[in-house]
Design an enzyme around this catalytic site. Structure first.
Site, PDB file in Angstrom:
ATOM      1  N   LYS A  26       2.086  -3.194   7.352  1.00 36.70           N
ATOM      2  CA  LYS A  26       2.331  -3.419   5.919  1.00 36.70           C
ATOM      3  C   LYS A  26       3.783  -3.067   5.568  1.00 36.70           C
ATOM      4  CE  LYS A  26      -0.361  -4.492   3.137  1.00 36.70           C
ATOM      5  NZ  LYS A  26      -0.848  -5.828   2.657  1.00 36.70           N
ATOM      6  N   TYR A  45      -1.854  -0.297  11.121  1.00 36.77           N
ATOM      7  CA  TYR A  45      -2.040  -0.976   9.824  1.00 36.77           C
ATOM      8  C   TYR A  45      -0.852  -0.681   8.908  1.00 36.77           C
ATOM      9  CZ  TYR A  45      -3.425  -1.446   4.927  1.00 36.77           C
ATOM     10  OH  TYR A  45      -3.423  -1.736   3.579  1.00 36.77           O
ATOM     11  N   THR A  98       0.817  -1.206   0.000  1.00 33.12           N
ATOM     12  CA  THR A  98       0.000   0.000   0.000  1.00 33.12           C
ATOM     13  C   THR A  98       0.857   1.266   0.000  1.00 33.12           C
ATOM     14  OG1 THR A  98      -1.497   1.288   1.399  1.00 33.12           O
ATOM     15  CG2 THR A  98      -0.126  -0.295   2.535  1.00 33.12           C
ATOM     16  N   ASP A  99       0.304   2.347  -0.525  1.00 33.08           N
ATOM     17  CA  ASP A  99       1.007   3.635  -0.486  1.00 33.08           C
ATOM     18  C   ASP A  99       1.112   4.177   0.939  1.00 33.08           C
ATOM     19  OD1 ASP A  99      -1.629   4.448  -0.024  1.00 33.08           O
ATOM     20  OD2 ASP A  99      -1.700   5.870  -1.691  1.00 33.08           O
ATOM     21  N   GLU A 100       0.356   3.586   1.877  1.00 35.27           N
ATOM     22  CA  GLU A 100       0.409   4.104   3.256  1.00 35.27           C
ATOM     23  C   GLU A 100       1.772   3.890   3.899  1.00 35.27           C
ATOM     24  OE1 GLU A 100      -2.841   3.602   5.897  1.00 35.27           O
ATOM     25  OE2 GLU A 100      -4.304   3.697   4.290  1.00 35.27           O
TER      26      GLU A 100
HETATM   27  P1  NAD Z   1     -10.287  -6.899   2.469  1.00 38.88           P
HETATM   28  O1  NAD Z   1     -10.276  -6.503   3.898  1.00 38.88           O
HETATM   29  O2  NAD Z   1     -11.488  -6.622   1.641  1.00 38.88           O
HETATM   30  O3  NAD Z   1      -9.996  -8.475   2.342  1.00 38.88           O
HETATM   31  C1  NAD Z   1      -8.981  -9.118   3.054  1.00 38.88           C
HETATM   32  C2  NAD Z   1      -9.148 -10.617   2.800  1.00 38.88           C
HETATM   33  O4  NAD Z   1      -8.069 -11.294   3.484  1.00 38.88           O
HETATM   34  C3  NAD Z   1     -10.453 -11.213   3.323  1.00 38.88           C
HETATM   35  O5  NAD Z   1     -11.009 -12.077   2.377  1.00 38.88           O
HETATM   36  C4  NAD Z   1     -10.022 -11.970   4.570  1.00 38.88           C
HETATM   37  O6  NAD Z   1     -10.867 -13.075   4.874  1.00 38.88           O
HETATM   38  C5  NAD Z   1      -8.629 -12.404   4.173  1.00 38.88           C
HETATM   39  N1  NAD Z   1      -7.774 -12.695   5.329  1.00 38.88           N
HETATM   40  C6  NAD Z   1      -7.561 -11.922   6.427  1.00 38.88           C
HETATM   41  N2  NAD Z   1      -6.729 -12.539   7.277  1.00 38.88           N
HETATM   42  C7  NAD Z   1      -6.383 -13.715   6.700  1.00 38.88           C
HETATM   43  C8  NAD Z   1      -5.534 -14.798   7.068  1.00 38.88           C
HETATM   44  N3  NAD Z   1      -4.865 -14.791   8.244  1.00 38.88           N
HETATM   45  N4  NAD Z   1      -5.387 -15.817   6.222  1.00 38.88           N
HETATM   46  C9  NAD Z   1      -6.065 -15.865   5.048  1.00 38.88           C
HETATM   47  N5  NAD Z   1      -6.914 -14.879   4.653  1.00 38.88           N
HETATM   48  C10 NAD Z   1      -7.054 -13.823   5.463  1.00 38.88           C
HETATM   49  O7  NAD Z   1      -8.981  -6.256   1.842  1.00 38.88           O
HETATM   50  P2  NAD Z   1      -8.742  -5.519   0.448  1.00 38.88           P
HETATM   51  O8  NAD Z   1      -9.191  -4.118   0.553  1.00 38.88           O
HETATM   52  O9  NAD Z   1      -9.224  -6.383  -0.632  1.00 38.88           O
HETATM   53  O10 NAD Z   1      -7.139  -5.500   0.440  1.00 38.88           O
HETATM   54  C11 NAD Z   1      -6.397  -6.586  -0.110  1.00 38.88           C
HETATM   55  C12 NAD Z   1      -4.918  -6.258  -0.034  1.00 38.88           C
HETATM   56  O11 NAD Z   1      -4.656  -5.042  -0.743  1.00 38.88           O
HETATM   57  C13 NAD Z   1      -4.414  -6.022   1.386  1.00 38.88           C
HETATM   58  O12 NAD Z   1      -3.144  -6.621   1.525  1.00 38.88           O
HETATM   59  C14 NAD Z   1      -4.318  -4.506   1.509  1.00 38.88           C
HETATM   60  O13 NAD Z   1      -3.323  -4.136   2.433  1.00 38.88           O
HETATM   61  C15 NAD Z   1      -3.955  -4.126   0.096  1.00 38.88           C
HETATM   62  N6  NAD Z   1      -4.357  -2.774  -0.328  1.00 38.88           N
HETATM   63  C16 NAD Z   1      -5.654  -2.359  -0.151  1.00 38.88           C
HETATM   64  C17 NAD Z   1      -6.033  -1.103  -0.633  1.00 38.88           C
HETATM   65  C18 NAD Z   1      -7.460  -0.594  -0.469  1.00 38.88           C
HETATM   66  O14 NAD Z   1      -7.716   0.562  -0.800  1.00 38.88           O
HETATM   67  N7  NAD Z   1      -8.413  -1.404  -0.030  1.00 38.88           N
HETATM   68  C19 NAD Z   1      -5.085  -0.277  -1.255  1.00 38.88           C
HETATM   69  C20 NAD Z   1      -3.762  -0.736  -1.395  1.00 38.88           C
HETATM   70  C21 NAD Z   1      -3.421  -1.992  -0.944  1.00 38.88           C
HETATM   71  O1  DAU Z   2      -4.056   4.184   0.569  1.00 42.76           O
HETATM   72  C1  DAU Z   2      -4.318   2.808   0.517  1.00 42.76           C
HETATM   73  C2  DAU Z   2      -5.113   2.413   1.747  1.00 42.76           C
HETATM   74  O2  DAU Z   2      -6.408   2.979   1.586  1.00 42.76           O
HETATM   75  C3  DAU Z   2      -5.194   0.903   1.953  1.00 42.76           C
HETATM   76  O3  DAU Z   2      -3.919   0.396   2.187  1.00 42.76           O
HETATM   77  C4  DAU Z   2      -6.121   0.574   3.125  1.00 42.76           C
HETATM   78  O4  DAU Z   2      -6.285  -0.822   3.240  1.00 42.76           O
HETATM   79  C5  DAU Z   2      -7.472   1.208   2.873  1.00 42.76           C
HETATM   80  O5  DAU Z   2      -8.307   0.992   3.977  1.00 42.76           O
HETATM   81  C6  DAU Z   2      -7.327   2.717   2.617  1.00 42.76           C
HETATM   82  O6  DAU Z   2      -6.937   3.416   3.828  1.00 42.76           O
HETATM   83  P1  DAU Z   2      -7.606   4.836   4.227  1.00 42.76           P
HETATM   84  O7  DAU Z   2      -7.454   5.013   5.665  1.00 42.76           O
HETATM   85  O8  DAU Z   2      -7.141   5.912   3.322  1.00 42.76           O
HETATM   86  O9  DAU Z   2      -9.137   4.477   3.812  1.00 42.76           O
HETATM   87  P2  DAU Z   2     -10.531   4.745   4.531  1.00 42.76           P
HETATM   88  O10 DAU Z   2     -11.583   4.360   3.553  1.00 42.76           O
HETATM   89  O11 DAU Z   2     -10.601   4.155   5.891  1.00 42.76           O
HETATM   90  O12 DAU Z   2     -10.541   6.316   4.688  1.00 42.76           O
HETATM   91  C7  DAU Z   2     -10.410   7.171   3.577  1.00 42.76           C
HETATM   92  C8  DAU Z   2     -10.424   8.595   4.091  1.00 42.76           C
HETATM   93  O13 DAU Z   2     -11.724   8.886   4.594  1.00 42.76           O
HETATM   94  C9  DAU Z   2      -9.470   8.831   5.236  1.00 42.76           C
HETATM   95  O14 DAU Z   2      -8.920  10.141   5.121  1.00 42.76           O
HETATM   96  C10 DAU Z   2     -10.363   8.739   6.477  1.00 42.76           C
HETATM   97  C11 DAU Z   2     -11.686   9.266   5.978  1.00 42.76           C
HETATM   98  N1  DAU Z   2     -12.884   8.682   6.642  1.00 42.76           N
HETATM   99  C12 DAU Z   2     -12.997   7.324   6.671  1.00 42.76           C
HETATM  100  C13 DAU Z   2     -14.081   6.745   7.286  1.00 42.76           C
HETATM  101  C14 DAU Z   2     -14.199   5.239   7.352  1.00 42.76           C
HETATM  102  C15 DAU Z   2     -13.865   9.507   7.174  1.00 42.76           C
HETATM  103  O15 DAU Z   2     -13.780  10.756   7.100  1.00 42.76           O
HETATM  104  N2  DAU Z   2     -14.944   8.923   7.780  1.00 42.76           N
HETATM  105  C16 DAU Z   2     -15.083   7.563   7.891  1.00 42.76           C
HETATM  106  O16 DAU Z   2     -16.086   7.110   8.503  1.00 42.76           O
END
Ligand code: NAD
Ligand code: DAU
Length: 337
Positions: A154, A150, A125-127
């Site tokens: 990562k 988190y 992730t970019d985080e």
């Molecule tokens: P998500 O939370 O929707 O899904 C996570 C999945 O992992 C679920 O199906 C869960 O059951 C499974 N899981 C959790 N713990 C596990 C374990 N111990 N063993 C096997 N499976 C397990 O997540 P997502 O948003 O699809 O993210 C997927 C990946 O992409 C993550 O690694 C996350 O860090 C990365 N990522 C997410 C975003 C975003 O914006 N959502 C952005 C950049 C990177």
């Molecule tokens: O940048 C990549 C990341 O983006 C991934 O690695 C993470 O898995 C994913 O959860 C996401 O992280 P963020 O913290 O950026 O996403 P989130 O959707 O939780 O929040 C997006 C923005 O919105 C953040 O600035 C917080 C704000 N927010 C979020 C929630 C849930 C609110 O203002 N209110 C809310 O209730």
């Protein structure tokens, strides 16, 4: 036909990846997923009966299971999506983030060493770069500066992946992507939470002043980027994935309200997230230049399609809003709203 072991494929991005690969590429996939609160087999209903796909329930932290699955499959690729992914939950309860994101990744890396020719792709992730507060965009060689538990978990996993490449010669690649959106995203993240609440005329909790910036990419564009890196990325390299759609959170929330024809009076400004990163911004010229990746879905079209999907799939959302979801919601928002 290559064999890909996907972990966490019942989640949001992993399920997008599996559906993309099975639809567009000649590969077979085994999906190892623990089905935590975020895992949902309904996300994969479209591929029911697909002979090139198999599901295995289990944790990436279970070294016996992981070892025997890898020995049995002898996969060409392992793509690790499995993770605890929600920043707010990592602030409430960090332990599971360390267990899955760091120790689970290490179990996979260790098992991968025994498989001849296996390529390991870590979905990061970019985080890990932290907040880009001075107008900059972070390239792949920028310093680590994670803020939340988190992000720190990562970043730790990325360092471990790089250590396995350098120390043991494991063939690894890492992708680091911006904020994803699209259908099937668990309604705890900003966009699906705001859509789900607005559909029910519930308050929309905006943290702080709502002027934090996130860069949005459709999960299908991310999935295609991961596939290209998995196939063609250089060993040991990191590839950012983004398309530069930088938006204030508040503007995203207003856009959702407009698409649903709901009033701005639903917005509630609530206590900010602790140590809230103000802006995420990364470069993506490396994946474009080396692997020919370009995004295909523009934000306006993608958001409209996403809002329509949630409006048309409310039973999918309602099944998720069970006792444990409501208890998380109460813990996270009870005092704030
Ligand atoms: P998500 O939370 O929707 O899904 C996570 C999945 O992992 C679920 O199906 C869960 O059951 C499974 N899981 C959790 N713990 C596990 C374990 N111990 N063993 C096997 N499976 C397990 O997540 P997502 O948003 O699809 O993210 C997927 C990946 O992409 C993550 O690694 C996350 O860090 C990365 N990522 C997410 C975003 C975003 O914006 N959502 C952005 C950049 C990177
Ligand atoms: O940048 C990549 C990341 O983006 C991934 O690695 C993470 O898995 C994913 O959860 C996401 O992280 P963020 O913290 O950026 O996403 P989130 O959707 O939780 O929040 C997006 C923005 O919105 C953040 O600035 C917080 C704000 N927010 C979020 C929630 C849930 C609110 O203002 N209110 C809310 O209730």
């Amino acid at each position: 036909m290559a064999t890909i072991l996907v972990t966490g494929g019942a989640g949001f991005i992993g399920s997008n990846f599996i559906k993309y690969v099975l639809a567009e590429r000649d590969e077979q996939i085994v999906n190892l997923d623990a089905l935590t609160y975020a895992g949902n087999l309904a996300n994969l209903a479209d591929i029911d009966g697909e002979p090139r796909y198999r599901f295995v329930r289990g944790s990436i932290g279970d070294s016996e299971l992981v070892d025997s699955l890898l020995r049995e499959l002898q996969p060409d690729y392992l793509v690790n999506f499995a993770a605890e992914t929600h920043v707010d939950r990592s602030i409430l309860s960090p332990t599971a983030f360390l267990e899955t994101n760091i120790l689970g990744t290490q179990v996979l890396l260790q098992a991968a060493r025994a498989i001849e020719g296996l390529r390991f792709t870590q979905v990061s992730t970019d985080e890990v770069y932290g907040s880009a507060d001075n107008g900059e965009r972070f390239a792949e060689d920028a310093a680590y500066n994670p803020t939340s538990p988190y992000a720190a978990s990562k970043a730790s996993a990325d360092l471990m992946v790089l250590a396995y490449h350098k120390t043991y010669g494991l063939d690894t690649t890492i992708t680091r992507c911006a904020n994803n959106y699209g259908p099937y995203q668990f309604p705890e993240k900003l966009i699906p939470l705001m859509i789900a609440n607005a559909l029910e005329d519930k308050p929309l909790p905006v943290y702080g002043d709502g002027r934090q910036v996130r860069s949005w990419i459709h999960a299908e564009d991310h999935a295609r980027g991961i596939y290209l890196v998995m196939k063609g990325g250089r060993p040991g390299e990191i590839y950012n994935i983004d398309c530069g759609v930088e938006k204030y959170n508040l503007d995203v929330v207003h856009a959702i309200l407009a698409l649903l024809d709901k009033p701005a009076t639903l917005i509630r400004y609530v206590t900010d997230r602790p140590a809230h990163d103000r802006r995420y911004a990364i470069t993506w010229d490396k994946i474009e230049g080396e692997l020919g990746w370009t995004p295909r879905i523009d934000f306006e079209t993608g958001l409209e399609q996403t809002v329509a999907w949630y409006r048309d799939n409310q039973p999918w959302v309602r099944r998720i809003q069970d006792k444990s979801y409501l208890s998380y919601y109460q813990e996270q928002y009870g005092q704030r709203l």
